[in-house]
Design an enzyme around this catalytic site. Structure first.
Site, PDB file in Angstrom:
ATOM      1  N   CYS A   1      14.331  10.640   5.448  1.00 26.77           N
ATOM      2  CA  CYS A   1      14.666  10.337   7.078  1.00 26.77           C
ATOM      3  C   CYS A   1      16.002  10.452   7.525  1.00 26.77           C
ATOM      4  O   CYS A   1      15.980  11.040   8.844  1.00 26.77           O
ATOM      5  CB  CYS A   1      13.948   8.796   7.326  1.00 26.77           C
ATOM      6  SG  CYS A   1      15.181   7.482   6.311  1.00 26.77           S
TER       7      CYS A   1
ATOM      8  N   THR B   1       2.410   8.062  12.721  1.00 32.17           N
ATOM      9  CA  THR B   1       1.464   6.996  12.353  1.00 32.17           C
ATOM     10  C   THR B   1       2.138   5.653  12.702  1.00 32.17           C
ATOM     11  O   THR B   1       1.309   4.510  12.890  1.00 32.17           O
ATOM     12  CB  THR B   1       1.450   7.032  10.681  1.00 32.17           C
ATOM     13  OG1 THR B   1       1.167   8.271  10.349  1.00 32.17           O
ATOM     14  CG2 THR B   1       0.702   6.161  10.103  1.00 32.17           C
ATOM     15  N   GLY B   2       3.401   5.421  12.857  1.00 31.27           N
ATOM     16  CA  GLY B   2       4.223   4.068  13.394  1.00 31.27           C
ATOM     17  C   GLY B   2       3.434   3.811  14.832  1.00 31.27           C
ATOM     18  O   GLY B   2       3.238   2.625  14.917  1.00 31.27           O
TER      19      GLY B   2
ATOM     20  N   GLU C   1      11.096  17.323  13.506  1.00 40.27           N
ATOM     21  CA  GLU C   1      11.457  16.764  12.203  1.00 40.27           C
ATOM     22  C   GLU C   1      11.231  17.635  11.059  1.00 40.27           C
ATOM     23  O   GLU C   1       9.836  17.637  10.700  1.00 40.27           O
ATOM     24  CB  GLU C   1      11.321  15.332  11.900  1.00 40.27           C
ATOM     25  CG  GLU C   1      11.909  14.916  10.433  1.00 40.27           C
ATOM     26  CD  GLU C   1      11.244  13.523   9.977  1.00 40.27           C
ATOM     27  OE1 GLU C   1      10.105  13.190  10.379  1.00 40.27           O
ATOM     28  OE2 GLU C   1      12.262  12.466   9.488  1.00 40.27           O
TER      29      GLU C   1
ATOM     30  N   LYS D   1       0.706  -1.054   0.049  1.00 38.79           N
ATOM     31  CA  LYS D   1       0.021   0.060   0.034  1.00 38.79           C
ATOM     32  C   LYS D   1       0.791   1.106   0.015  1.00 38.79           C
ATOM     33  O   LYS D   1       1.293   1.576   0.928  1.00 38.79           O
ATOM     34  CB  LYS D   1      -1.022   0.085   1.111  1.00 38.79           C
ATOM     35  CG  LYS D   1      -2.176   0.895   0.854  1.00 38.79           C
ATOM     36  CD  LYS D   1      -2.556   1.594   2.356  1.00 38.79           C
ATOM     37  CE  LYS D   1      -1.771   2.867   2.840  1.00 38.79           C
ATOM     38  NZ  LYS D   1      -1.489   3.758   1.998  1.00 38.79           N
TER      39      LYS D   1
ATOM     40  N   GLU E   1      10.045   1.920  10.575  1.00 41.85           N
ATOM     41  CA  GLU E   1      11.048   2.672  10.123  1.00 41.85           C
ATOM     42  C   GLU E   1      10.571   3.953   9.964  1.00 41.85           C
ATOM     43  O   GLU E   1       9.674   4.506   9.095  1.00 41.85           O
ATOM     44  CB  GLU E   1      11.778   2.363   8.796  1.00 41.85           C
ATOM     45  CG  GLU E   1      12.495   0.997   8.594  1.00 41.85           C
ATOM     46  CD  GLU E   1      13.771   0.994   9.420  1.00 41.85           C
ATOM     47  OE1 GLU E   1      14.304   2.042   9.761  1.00 41.85           O
ATOM     48  OE2 GLU E   1      14.158  -0.054   9.213  1.00 41.85           O
TER      49      GLU E   1
HETATM   50  P1  NAD Z   1       2.888   8.975   7.044  1.00 40.97           P
HETATM   51  O1  NAD Z   1       3.248   8.170   8.329  1.00 40.97           O
HETATM   52  O2  NAD Z   1       1.826   9.821   6.991  1.00 40.97           O
HETATM   53  O3  NAD Z   1       2.524   7.712   6.044  1.00 40.97           O
HETATM   54  C1  NAD Z   1       3.342   6.572   5.619  1.00 40.97           C
HETATM   55  C2  NAD Z   1       2.016   5.705   5.212  1.00 40.97           C
HETATM   56  O4  NAD Z   1       1.369   5.296   6.133  1.00 40.97           O
HETATM   57  C3  NAD Z   1       1.340   6.148   4.110  1.00 40.97           C
HETATM   58  O5  NAD Z   1       1.182   4.911   2.995  1.00 40.97           O
HETATM   59  C4  NAD Z   1      -0.027   6.315   4.738  1.00 40.97           C
HETATM   60  O6  NAD Z   1      -1.074   6.255   3.882  1.00 40.97           O
HETATM   61  C5  NAD Z   1      -0.241   5.263   5.452  1.00 40.97           C
HETATM   62  N1  NAD Z   1      -0.992   5.327   6.818  1.00 40.97           N
HETATM   63  C6  NAD Z   1      -1.517   6.476   7.240  1.00 40.97           C
HETATM   64  N2  NAD Z   1      -2.283   6.289   8.347  1.00 40.97           N
HETATM   65  C7  NAD Z   1      -2.402   5.089   8.546  1.00 40.97           C
HETATM   66  C8  NAD Z   1      -2.595   4.125   9.517  1.00 40.97           C
HETATM   67  N3  NAD Z   1      -3.566   4.660  10.690  1.00 40.97           N
HETATM   68  N4  NAD Z   1      -2.142   3.058   9.719  1.00 40.97           N
HETATM   69  C9  NAD Z   1      -1.455   2.291   8.828  1.00 40.97           C
HETATM   70  N5  NAD Z   1      -0.892   3.257   7.849  1.00 40.97           N
HETATM   71  C10 NAD Z   1      -1.286   4.377   7.723  1.00 40.97           C
HETATM   72  O7  NAD Z   1       4.372   9.403   6.521  1.00 40.97           O
HETATM   73  P2  NAD Z   1       4.780  10.108   5.422  1.00 40.97           P
HETATM   74  O8  NAD Z   1       4.504  11.556   5.687  1.00 40.97           O
HETATM   75  O9  NAD Z   1       4.295   9.489   4.192  1.00 40.97           O
HETATM   76  O10 NAD Z   1       6.470  10.171   5.494  1.00 40.97           O
HETATM   77  C11 NAD Z   1       7.253  11.035   5.790  1.00 40.97           C
HETATM   78  C12 NAD Z   1       7.738  10.087   7.246  1.00 40.97           C
HETATM   79  O11 NAD Z   1       8.299   8.855   7.033  1.00 40.97           O
HETATM   80  C13 NAD Z   1       9.065  10.946   7.910  1.00 40.97           C
HETATM   81  O12 NAD Z   1       8.611  10.937   9.293  1.00 40.97           O
HETATM   82  C14 NAD Z   1      10.358  10.318   7.544  1.00 40.97           C
HETATM   83  O13 NAD Z   1      11.132  10.686   8.540  1.00 40.97           O
HETATM   84  C15 NAD Z   1       9.535   8.883   7.705  1.00 40.97           C
HETATM   85  N6  NAD Z   1      10.668   8.127   6.809  1.00 40.97           N
HETATM   86  C16 NAD Z   1      11.280   7.096   7.759  1.00 40.97           C
HETATM   87  C17 NAD Z   1      12.161   6.188   6.899  1.00 40.97           C
HETATM   88  C18 NAD Z   1      13.119   5.304   7.876  1.00 40.97           C
HETATM   89  O14 NAD Z   1      13.681   4.507   7.291  1.00 40.97           O
HETATM   90  N7  NAD Z   1      13.371   5.358   8.811  1.00 40.97           N
HETATM   91  C19 NAD Z   1      12.290   6.307   5.509  1.00 40.97           C
HETATM   92  C20 NAD Z   1      11.462   7.273   4.872  1.00 40.97           C
HETATM   93  C21 NAD Z   1      10.648   8.017   5.633  1.00 40.97           C
END
Ligand code: NAD
Length: 470
Positions: free
Chosen positions: A276, A224-225, A372, A169, A242
């Protein structure tokens, strides 16, 4: 406007139950429509992955490896098509998009070559103990919008080689390269092994809660994590998170500030800072602070900020309007607390463009230092004492990466040992390698990806402990 992208469910393309617009961040205008799944289609995707699992996991590993190799080979042949679409939906300059696509082929090939052989733990006194690694079942891979393809490969490579099946997804603002990748999955994998569904941020929670999903591999924000982790708790699902970071770059006092300013600049501004492990705060000794600031501001002012599809562009747009507004807010706050020495004003044109922005003289409690930013805005902070700067670098809820810049590598290594993050790079940045584990400490993640440790995350230990019947 293109309306030809399709989801993949049980080996068949699906136009979904509705569709939504995908915006090119360089124009702010929609350029394609993305099919959208509902809960019925989500169920069908999970059911297809569940049904495909027994046969896929029972295949000799060499056959699974051959399928992954075939996908990598096709991706290489079509690299420029994928990179061009990636630039249009994500915004990054085309050469960086090509770098991401080629990086995907490295990741896939590295995992295609990995094996988890059974490990004999004991043979003494007629007691044979063997640890096998067995796949988990259906893996849900949920990805963000900054590196939609390579972050997917970090999950798909280990999941498939170890015999799992998947539901992918992508993020709703960058779904199209993942859908294009579905064509390769359909060509080289049995039906149901990889399924792809799209949503508008409404199906992630349904997918993580699905009773037939055994593991969630998630990359995204820490906020979200935490929801993903809570959702996994109900059935004690396996989960890899991650998450976000606030990486510090620590410049030591034995370097040439001009040389290191260039390296820190690249670490902060690649992909418009939407990485990230981008440099998100830089700490510089007082004695070289002015020289360092002057040089990094000069580099920021030289950036060519434009549509990533234009040759010569070095910094593309912010990927989406919500992130654009967030970064703008951080700049406005920083303007009142510190001194902006490059950038600082969004471009007066269509699209979501923020030029590389450097802020000096900020206090440590400024939001741009604590949070961040995930954009092309870097605070440069001053320090006098190494113990003090280590404490300030560690004073964060995040613990993803970080860099140390110094001529004395042994001394830099001693400092690196005291930095509480998953990775510390010395005199280099973003040296991410499919054979080297990558993980976050504190609220930057749980479990990890890449390397043999990353492969283990897609399997469980299965111990067989036998003695002769006496
Ligand atoms: P986000 O958390 O908004 O979304 C990530 C994904 O989660 C999307 O596909 C979204 O549709 C989905 N999502 C939304 N709500 C959800 C829920 N309740 N349950 C499950 N999935 C859900 O993140 P973003 O804004 O797309 O990405 C940016 C963030 O990602 C930054 O904080 C960045 O640091 C982090 N990131 C981390 C790494 C790493 O390896 N640690 C790598 C890249 C990005």
């Amino acid at each position: 406007m293109s309306d030809t992208f399709r989801m993949l469910i049980n080996g068949a393309f699906s136009a979904g139950t509705s569709s939504f617009e995908v915006i090119n961040p360089a124009t702010g205008q929609a350029f394609a429509r993305c099919p959208k799944a509902d809960e019925t289609l989500l169920d069908a995707a999970v059911a297809a992955a569940k049904a495909a699992f027994p046969a896929w996991s029972a295949l000799p590993v060499e056959q699974r490896a051959a399928s992954i190799e075939a996908i990598a080979a096709d991706l290489e042949v079509r690299a420029s098509e994928f990179a061009s679409l990636l630039t249009t939906e994500q915004g990054k300059p085309f050469d960086q998009a090509m770098g991401e696509v080629i990086g995907c082929t490295y990741v896939l090939r590295a995992f295609a070559g990995m094996r988890l052989e059974p490990k004999t733990l004991r043979t003494a006194a007629g007691n044979l103990v063997i640890e096998h690694r067995t796949p988990l079942g259906v893996v849900a891979a949920i990805t963000p919008w900054n590196f939609p393809l390579v972050l997917l490969m970090n999950k798909l490579g280990p999941a498939l080689i170890s015999g799992n099946t998947m539901v992918l997804k992508p993020a709703p603002t960058t779904p199209l390269t993942t859908l294009l990748f579905g064509e390769l999955c359909r060509a080289h994998l049995p039906a149901g092994v990889v399924n792809i569904i799209c949503d508008e941020n409404d199906l992630g929670a349904v997918l993580t809660a699905h009773p037939d999903v055994a593991k969630i591999a998630f990359t995204g924000s820490t906020a979200t994590g935490k929801k993903v982790m809570a959702s996994a708790a109900a059935m004690v699902k396996r989960v890899t998170l991650e998450l976000g970071g606030n990486d510090a770059a620590i410049v030591l006092d034995d370097v040439d500030p001009k040389l290191v300013a260039g390296k820190v600049y690249a670490g902060a501004m690649t992909n418009a800072g939407q990485i990230c492990v981008a440099v998100k705060r830089a700490y510089v000794p007082s004695a070289m602070y002015d020289d360092f600031c002057e040089e990094i501001a000069r580099l920021a002012n030289e950036a060519i900020v434009d549509d990533g599809a234009k040759q010569g562009t070095t910094v593309g747009p912010i990927q989406n309007k919500a992130q654009f507004d967030k970064v703008r807010g951080l700049i406005e706050d920083a303007r009142t607390r510190g001194k902006i020495i490059a950038g600082g004003e969004v471009l007066d044109r269509e699209g979501y463009f923020i030029p590389p922005t450097i802020v000096r003289d900020l206090p440590d409690d400024a939001p741009l230092v604590r949070e961040e930013q995930f954009g092309p805005v870097l605070p440069v902070l001053k320090y006098d004492d190494i113990d003090d700067v280590i404490a300030r670098a560690n004073d964060s809820e995040f613990g993803l990466g970080g860099t140390i810049w110094g001529n004395d590598v042994a001394k830099a290594t001693e400092i690196a040992k005291r930095i509480d993050t998953g990775t510390v790079w010395i005199n280099q940045h973003l040296a991410i390698d499919p054979n080297i584990p990558f993980r976050g400490s504190k609220q930057s993640g749980l479990g990890g990806e890449l390397g043999e440790a990353g492969l283990h995350e897609y399997t469980q230990a299965h111990i067989i402990n036998a003695v002769e019947l006496a």
